[in-house]
Design a protein around this motif. Structure first.
Motif, PDB file in Angstrom:
ATOM      1  N   GLY A 216      36.066   5.016  31.952  1.00 28.19           N
ATOM      2  CA  GLY A 216      37.169   4.497  31.027  1.00 28.19           C
ATOM      3  C   GLY A 216      36.813   4.494  29.565  1.00 28.19           C
ATOM      4  O   GLY A 216      36.199   5.368  28.903  1.00 28.19           O
ATOM      5  N   THR A 217      37.369   3.479  28.637  1.00 29.79           N
ATOM      6  CA  THR A 217      36.979   3.708  27.327  1.00 29.79           C
ATOM      7  C   THR A 217      35.541   3.527  26.696  1.00 29.79           C
ATOM      8  O   THR A 217      35.180   4.303  25.927  1.00 29.79           O
ATOM      9  CB  THR A 217      37.703   2.187  26.628  1.00 29.79           C
ATOM     10  N   LEU A 218      34.604   2.797  27.385  1.00 32.69           N
ATOM     11  CA  LEU A 218      33.328   2.707  27.249  1.00 32.69           C
ATOM     12  C   LEU A 218      32.910   3.939  27.450  1.00 32.69           C
ATOM     13  O   LEU A 218      31.801   4.504  26.111  1.00 32.69           O
ATOM     14  CB  LEU A 218      32.640   1.679  27.774  1.00 32.69           C
ATOM     15  N   ARG A 219      32.891   4.612  28.245  1.00 33.24           N
ATOM     16  CA  ARG A 219      32.304   6.020  28.554  1.00 33.24           C
ATOM     17  C   ARG A 219      32.654   6.797  27.773  1.00 33.24           C
ATOM     18  O   ARG A 219      32.054   8.025  27.320  1.00 33.24           O
ATOM     19  CB  ARG A 219      32.432   6.402  30.100  1.00 33.24           C
ATOM     20  N   ASP A 220      34.187   6.991  27.346  1.00 29.97           N
ATOM     21  CA  ASP A 220      34.830   7.805  26.383  1.00 29.97           C
ATOM     22  C   ASP A 220      34.203   7.782  25.159  1.00 29.97           C
ATOM     23  O   ASP A 220      33.911   8.643  24.332  1.00 29.97           O
ATOM     24  CB  ASP A 220      36.049   7.679  26.507  1.00 29.97           C
ATOM     25  N   LEU A 221      33.976   6.515  24.711  1.00 30.58           N
ATOM     26  CA  LEU A 221      33.290   6.219  23.283  1.00 30.58           C
ATOM     27  C   LEU A 221      31.646   6.897  23.216  1.00 30.58           C
ATOM     28  O   LEU A 221      31.440   7.354  22.106  1.00 30.58           O
ATOM     29  CB  LEU A 221      33.253   4.584  22.971  1.00 30.58           C
TER      30      LEU A 221
ATOM     31  N   GLN B 242      45.772   5.949  23.894  1.00 33.18           N
ATOM     32  CA  GLN B 242      46.016   4.557  24.488  1.00 33.18           C
ATOM     33  C   GLN B 242      46.024   3.561  23.433  1.00 33.18           C
ATOM     34  O   GLN B 242      45.500   3.533  22.359  1.00 33.18           O
ATOM     35  CB  GLN B 242      44.888   4.228  25.392  1.00 33.18           C
ATOM     36  N   PRO B 243      46.829   2.457  23.700  1.00 35.60           N
ATOM     37  CA  PRO B 243      46.825   1.228  22.701  1.00 35.60           C
ATOM     38  C   PRO B 243      45.515   0.528  22.847  1.00 35.60           C
ATOM     39  O   PRO B 243      44.836   0.512  23.711  1.00 35.60           O
ATOM     40  CB  PRO B 243      47.875   0.322  23.374  1.00 35.60           C
ATOM     41  N   ASP B 244      45.016   0.228  21.684  1.00 33.79           N
ATOM     42  CA  ASP B 244      43.746  -0.697  21.690  1.00 33.79           C
ATOM     43  C   ASP B 244      43.819  -1.991  20.873  1.00 33.79           C
ATOM     44  O   ASP B 244      44.844  -2.045  20.135  1.00 33.79           O
ATOM     45  CB  ASP B 244      42.645   0.426  20.825  1.00 33.79           C
ATOM     46  N   ASP B 245      42.969  -2.741  21.035  1.00 32.73           N
ATOM     47  CA  ASP B 245      42.748  -4.002  20.318  1.00 32.73           C
ATOM     48  C   ASP B 245      41.784  -3.925  19.209  1.00 32.73           C
ATOM     49  O   ASP B 245      41.470  -2.729  18.929  1.00 32.73           O
ATOM     50  CB  ASP B 245      42.208  -5.008  21.526  1.00 32.73           C
TER      51      ASP B 245
END
Length: 211
Positions: free
Chosen positions: A106-111, A136-139
């Protein structure tokens, strides 16, 4: 309080936080090193030291501290991402990929993947990761991390646009504005990946008036 007891943990913690937010990283690092020496088995102290060293551009020192922190607490994906970022910046792509594969999907791996655009044969996968991140929406923290990827890849305009939009959205939420703006300020101050933006006049405007 510091004059009365310079080794008081609470006072040291506040002083380190103030120094870091003020951009006085040498002071923050020196004091954080004292805490790490006092409690070398503390994940928090070692990971904080690694974060400050990374922010100061001392990448190899940061890598050592972050790896030591990871040994103390394995379930720490944020530390894993920092390690992958440093390895990618150092051009150690195979090592970075090994770390990234261990991050949650997910997000961490994509970063992490999005930073491997210079690795042989990885441009398409890195671009696809960046597309997923921006779709995707993000914080607050994720928005800053995505801006970091843009900046690291030389996409200064995209990075600044995202950060400007984030600041505007935080200012629009009056109830949560101050604590969120403090977090926003500290994340920007401590980001080594955003340093390419510092010479842009818009960076000065972005940082102006932050608590």
């Amino acid at each position: 309080a510091q004059a009365l007891d310079p080794d008081d943990l609470l006072v040291m913690g506040f002083t380190i936080d103030w120094a870091a937010r003020s951009g006085k990283l040498d002071t923050a690092i020196t004091m954080q090193q004292r805490l790490a020496v006092r409690d070398p088995l503390s994940f928090v102290q070692r990971s904080n030291l690694g974060t400050y060293l990374f922010a100061a551009g001392r990448l190899e020192d940061a890598l050592g501290e972050l790896r030591a922190a990871q040994e103390l607490s394995r379930d720490t994906p944020d530390v894993g991402l920092q390690i992958a970022q440093i390895l990618a910046l150092r051009g150690r792509h195979e090592e970075a990929m090994t770390v990234i594969e261990g991050l949650p999907a997910g997000t961490l791996r994509d970063l992490g993947l999005a930073l491997l655009y210079r690795a042989p044969g990885m441009l398409e996968a890195a671009d696809q990761a960046l597309e997923r991140l921006t779709a995707q929406p993000d914080d607050t923290r994720e928005a800053i991390r995505i801006a970091e990827v843009f900046a690291a890849r030389g996409m200064d305009e995209a990075a600044l646009t995202r950060l400007q939009a984030l600041r505007a959205s935080l200012e629009g939420d009056q109830e949560a504005a101050r604590p969120m703006m403090r977090e926003f300020h500290q994340e920007l101050i401590l980001s080594h990946l955003l340093k390419p933006l510092h010479a842009d006049p818009r960076w000065v405007a972005l940082m102006a008036g932050l608590p």
